[in-house]
Motif scaffolding. Structure first.
Motif: not given
Length: 493
Positions: A173-177
């Motif tokens: 999930n890119s939210t947590w990159s």
């Protein structure tokens, strides 16, 4: 040789030996149990079941004392409710390590610390302290001279990978990159593993029929129902492997490779509510039996065949205080009175040879007049709850025959019969099998009870030796040789 270089060579040497040692299956012990047995009773249960690896969701001091001098490898946990304190204060991290790890080593064989559990998906407000917590704890281990014995990581949920299939295109999930990048850098720099909670039960139920139940339970799939990654043409015979490969590819998408995956929780609930039909004893037994066999055969995954996946089964006892549906409280394999919900063995049942000389020349084969559906039902049972070794009849293996369920079932029936006849196993399977004196072996597919074309004595009860198995043995011999050659050189430099 400089001390730093010597330490690097020694670390590499130890990692090489570790990678050659093979995968293991351990067990989770949760805390949401109303009548949890005493620590000494739990350790007695672990010994009886020959479990050599245990994951504690916290750092219960009574358990750590009871586990002393047993040799059992222990993973302790920093609970989510302690994460903020540890992640915001270096002295708090030092205090945690001193009280929960250093105080029990070396008597208790603590090898890993799981920092939080599914933090990013279950406790997002604490996300920013996850990596600092790992770094502070690592510094504390270094100060206590425990950094080579104890590794650090943090278990992640499959929810971190929004689209896990096909595995080749999976990404986090890119939210947590902004968190995953330094987290993966930490794992890479410390030689730690990526911890994954892989629960096919949730994916199967959530998929609402997208994938067959057999795929989730490691059972043989109909040749017309094989699951393949369209981008790699790799076949997936089970959902567990696809989940692990999704994690590997998600790391690769962030330019990280050579970080091993360890599964910190995987299992199947044995009881559910009225709207949870997949949660039953038969499915739980099939999943966990097949999971243990799959992990212990060291086969890796389709995209990572040389990377073995050690796994902690979820879980030892039912946690009746867990919130949620009925299934949430019924993942345990044992009742707290030490009786088993169902019988499991944590030894390598796939390689134990139980072939009896009395059965030499006798074969249990499928009845060719039986219906396809009846044979499939028997095959599902024998490769699941029946605990036959069905690895040789998977696609691409020596005994696999597409569209020939009689041949495939014959291998499985015969393996089961030769393993269990001495303890009461029969060759019937609801009329779908019969005894034959004609050896059904063909090519490199050797049936248990056969003398074999090469004069073997029937040790094929465990199935033909796969290339992966041979490679693993060769690697072990090569590393032993390498150790003998390199170690004297290192010591002299």
């Amino acid at each position: 040789m400089s001390p730093r270089r010597l330490e690097a060579v020694a670390t590499l040497f130890m990692l090489m030996l570790f990678n050659a040692s093979g995968a293991f299956v351990g067990i989770n012990i949760g805390t949401g149990v109303s009548d949890l047995p005493s620590a000494s009773d739990i350790v007695s249960t672990l010994k009886t079941m020959k479990i050599q690896h245990v994951r504690l969701v916290d750092s219960d001091h009574q358990m750590l004392v009871a586990l002393a001098n047993t040799g059992i490898e222990v993973m302790v946990g920093v609970p989510n409710d302690q994460l903020l304190r540890v992640g915001q204060s270096r002295p708090a991290a030092v205090d945690w390590v001193n009280k929960n790890v250093a105080a029990y080593i070396p008597a208790t064989n603590i090898t890993y610390i799981a920092v939080g559990d599914e933090v990013l998906t279950s406790l997002p407000n604490a996300a920013l302290v996850l990596v600092p917590a790992l770094q502070f704890l690592q510094s504390a281990l270094l100060a206590a001279n425990l950094n080579t014995q104890v590794k650090l990581s943090s278990p992640h949920s499959m929810d971190m990978i929004p689209k896990a299939f096909p595995p080749s295109t999976a990404t986090f999930n890119s939210t947590w990159s902004s968190v995953m990048l330094p987290y993966l850098q930490f794992l890479k720099s410390t030689g730690s593993s990526f911890m994954l909670n892989a629960q096919p039960y949730y994916s199967y139920v959530g998929g609402q029929g997208v994938f067959p139940l057999e795929y989730a339970l490691f059972r043989s799939l109909n040749p017309n129902s094989q699951v393949a990654d369209p981008n790699t043409n790799l076949f997936y015979t089970n959902m567990f492997d696809a989940m692990v490969d999704a994690a590997y590819n998600s790391m690769k998408a962030m330019n990280f490779t050579n970080i091993s995956v360890i599964v910190t929780a995987s299992g199947w609930p044995w009881r559910g509510g009225r709207n949870e039909p997949a949660a039953d004893v038969d499915n739980a037994l099939a999943y966990n039996t097949n999971l243990i066999r799959h992990v212990l055969n060291n086969s890796g995954t389709p995209s990572q065949p040389d990377n073995q996946v050690s796994t902690y089964l979820f879980e030892l006892f039912n946690e009746d205080r867990r919130a949620g549906p009925v299934s949430e409280q019924n993942w345990g394999i044992m009742f707290t009175n030490a009786s088993a919900v169902y019988s499991l063995t944590f030894e390598d049942v796939a390689t134990n040879n139980t072939d009896s000389p009395a059965l030499r020349g006798m074969f249990c084969v499928a009845n060719s007049s039986a219906t396809h559906s009846a044979l499939k039902q028997s095959l599902d049972w024998v490769c699941g709850p029946g605990s036959a070794n069905c690895s040789a009849i998977q696609p691409g293996q020596q005994c696999y025959k597409a569209d020939d369920i009689v041949a495939v079932a014959s291998y499985a029936f015969n393996d089961y019969y030769h393993r269990t006849q001495a303890s009461g196993g029969t060759c019937n399977f609801n009329g779908t099998a019969t005894i034959s004196s004609t050896d059904p072996s063909h090519g490199s597919c050797v049936f248990a009870g056969s003398n074999g074309a090469n004069g073997s004595s029937g040790d094929a009860a465990a199935g033909p030796v796969s290339q992966d198995s041979f490679a693993s043995q060769s690697q072990s011999c090569w590393l032993t040789y390498l150790a003998a050659v390199l170690l004297p050189v290192v010591l002299l430099m």
